[in-house]
Design a protein around this motif. Structure first.
Motif, PDB file in Angstrom:
ATOM      1  N   UNK A   1       0.853  -1.188   0.000  1.00 40.26           N
ATOM      2  CA  UNK A   1       0.000   0.000   0.000  1.00 40.26           C
ATOM      3  C   UNK A   1       0.890   1.240   0.000  1.00 40.26           C
ATOM      4  N   UNK A   2       0.359   2.328  -0.487  1.00 41.96           N
ATOM      5  CA  UNK A   2       1.118   3.577  -0.522  1.00 41.96           C
ATOM      6  C   UNK A   2       1.539   3.981   0.893  1.00 41.96           C
ATOM      7  N   UNK A   3       0.724   3.667   1.888  1.00 34.28           N
ATOM      8  CA  UNK A   3       1.060   4.008   3.275  1.00 34.28           C
ATOM      9  C   UNK A   3       2.337   3.299   3.739  1.00 34.28           C
ATOM     10  N   UNK A   4       2.638   2.157   3.174  1.00 33.35           N
ATOM     11  CA  UNK A   4       3.829   1.410   3.570  1.00 33.35           C
ATOM     12  C   UNK A   4       4.976   1.574   2.582  1.00 33.35           C
ATOM     13  N   UNK A   5       4.835   2.482   1.646  1.00 32.25           N
ATOM     14  CA  UNK A   5       5.824   2.640   0.592  1.00 32.25           C
ATOM     15  C   UNK A   5       7.210   2.992   1.126  1.00 32.25           C
ATOM     16  N   UNK A   6       7.301   3.914   2.051  1.00 33.00           N
ATOM     17  CA  UNK A   6       8.616   4.311   2.563  1.00 33.00           C
ATOM     18  C   UNK A   6       9.307   3.143   3.258  1.00 33.00           C
ATOM     19  N   UNK A   7       8.580   2.384   4.054  1.00 31.23           N
ATOM     20  CA  UNK A   7       9.170   1.206   4.698  1.00 31.23           C
ATOM     21  C   UNK A   7       9.636   0.208   3.656  1.00 31.23           C
ATOM     22  N   UNK A   8       8.824  -0.027   2.643  1.00 27.97           N
ATOM     23  CA  UNK A   8       9.186  -0.968   1.577  1.00 27.97           C
ATOM     24  C   UNK A   8      10.462  -0.531   0.877  1.00 27.97           C
ATOM     25  N   UNK A   9      10.582   0.753   0.592  1.00 26.72           N
ATOM     26  CA  UNK A   9      11.773   1.264  -0.091  1.00 26.72           C
ATOM     27  C   UNK A   9      13.015   1.132   0.792  1.00 26.72           C
ATOM     28  N   UNK A  10      12.858   1.354   2.080  1.00 26.45           N
ATOM     29  CA  UNK A  10      13.998   1.228   3.000  1.00 26.45           C
ATOM     30  C   UNK A  10      14.443  -0.226   3.123  1.00 26.45           C
ATOM     31  N   UNK A  11      13.478  -1.140   3.165  1.00 30.25           N
ATOM     32  CA  UNK A  11      13.810  -2.568   3.211  1.00 30.25           C
ATOM     33  C   UNK A  11      14.496  -2.965   1.910  1.00 30.25           C
ATOM     34  N   UNK A  12      13.956  -2.515   0.796  1.00 31.16           N
ATOM     35  CA  UNK A  12      14.535  -2.829  -0.507  1.00 31.16           C
ATOM     36  C   UNK A  12      15.961  -2.312  -0.629  1.00 31.16           C
ATOM     37  N   UNK A  13      16.230  -1.153  -0.073  1.00 28.94           N
ATOM     38  CA  UNK A  13      17.591  -0.592  -0.079  1.00 28.94           C
ATOM     39  C   UNK A  13      18.562  -1.586   0.565  1.00 28.94           C
ATOM     40  N   UNK A  14      18.151  -2.176   1.667  1.00 28.93           N
ATOM     41  CA  UNK A  14      19.028  -3.087   2.397  1.00 28.93           C
ATOM     42  C   UNK A  14      19.200  -4.424   1.685  1.00 28.93           C
ATOM     43  N   UNK A  15      18.175  -4.891   0.987  1.00 29.57           N
ATOM     44  CA  UNK A  15      18.261  -6.201   0.348  1.00 29.57           C
ATOM     45  C   UNK A  15      18.927  -6.153  -1.022  1.00 29.57           C
ATOM     46  N   UNK A  16      19.021  -4.983  -1.608  1.00 32.51           N
ATOM     47  CA  UNK A  16      19.637  -4.833  -2.923  1.00 32.51           C
ATOM     48  C   UNK A  16      21.157  -4.847  -2.762  1.00 32.51           C
ATOM     49  N   UNK A  17      21.851  -5.678  -3.535  1.00 34.60           N
ATOM     50  CA  UNK A  17      23.310  -5.762  -3.365  1.00 34.60           C
ATOM     51  C   UNK A  17      24.060  -4.519  -3.842  1.00 34.60           C
ATOM     52  N   UNK A  18      23.404  -3.663  -4.636  1.00 33.48           N
ATOM     53  CA  UNK A  18      24.078  -2.427  -5.036  1.00 33.48           C
ATOM     54  C   UNK A  18      23.365  -1.248  -4.381  1.00 33.48           C
ATOM     55  N   UNK A  19      23.249  -0.140  -5.038  1.00 35.14           N
ATOM     56  CA  UNK A  19      22.689   1.049  -4.389  1.00 35.14           C
ATOM     57  C   UNK A  19      21.330   1.474  -4.935  1.00 35.14           C
ATOM     58  N   UNK A  20      20.714   0.682  -5.794  1.00 39.26           N
ATOM     59  CA  UNK A  20      19.464   1.096  -6.425  1.00 39.26           C
ATOM     60  C   UNK A  20      18.192   0.667  -5.735  1.00 39.26           C
ATOM     61  N   UNK A  21      18.289  -0.071  -4.656  1.00 39.58           N
ATOM     62  CA  UNK A  21      17.112  -0.647  -4.024  1.00 39.58           C
ATOM     63  C   UNK A  21      16.069   0.344  -3.553  1.00 39.58           C
ATOM     64  N   UNK A  22      16.499   1.499  -3.109  1.00 38.02           N
ATOM     65  CA  UNK A  22      15.538   2.487  -2.613  1.00 38.02           C
ATOM     66  C   UNK A  22      14.635   2.989  -3.729  1.00 38.02           C
ATOM     67  N   UNK A  23      15.087   2.930  -4.955  1.00 43.43           N
ATOM     68  CA  UNK A  23      14.302   3.415  -6.087  1.00 43.43           C
ATOM     69  C   UNK A  23      13.261   2.406  -6.556  1.00 43.43           C
TER      70      UNK A  23
END
Length: 113
Positions: free
Chosen positions: A12-34
């Motif tokens: 949901x859009x309400x959880x978007x920021x959390x999702x992006x922060x989690x994705x940042x950590x799981x991405x092996x490079x630097x693009x996960x937040x996007x």
């Protein structure tokens, strides 16, 4: 490395920021937040889809079932690579895990890639 699976997550859009922060950590490079740039028609949900290995797909599915483990992985990555950025809280990660829609497809049997 063989990317033979596709993982798709919808939040949901309400959880978007959390999702992006989690994705940042799981991405092996630097693009996960996007990640999570694709929106549904009414703009209430965001989706992210990426090719991945079978191991990553299995690990992601397991981590989504155990929020405390996902939080520990995310916090460790932030400590190592993103120490100047805010880490999602355990409560945020727990809410994310409770509400994320996650699908994993075998690329050999899928039209997703």
């Amino acid at each position: 490395m063989i990317y033979d699976h596709t993982i798709t997550m919808t939040v949901s859009i309400e959880q978007l920021e959390t999702a992006k922060r989690i994705s940042r950590a799981l991405d092996p490079d630097v693009g996960g937040y996007e990640a999570f740039q694709q929106r549904n028609e009414d703009g209430t949900k965001a989706r992210y889809s990426t090719p991945c290995t079978a191991d990553f797909a299995r690990n992601a599915a397991m981590l989504l079932m155990i929020p405390s483990e996902l939080h520990a992985v995310v916090a460790a990555d932030y400590a190592a690579r993103w120490s100047d950025l805010p880490v999602p809280t355990l409560d945020d990660v727990t809410a994310f895990c409770a509400n994320v829609e996650c699908y994993v497809d075998d690329a050999a049997q899928s039209d997703c890639i």
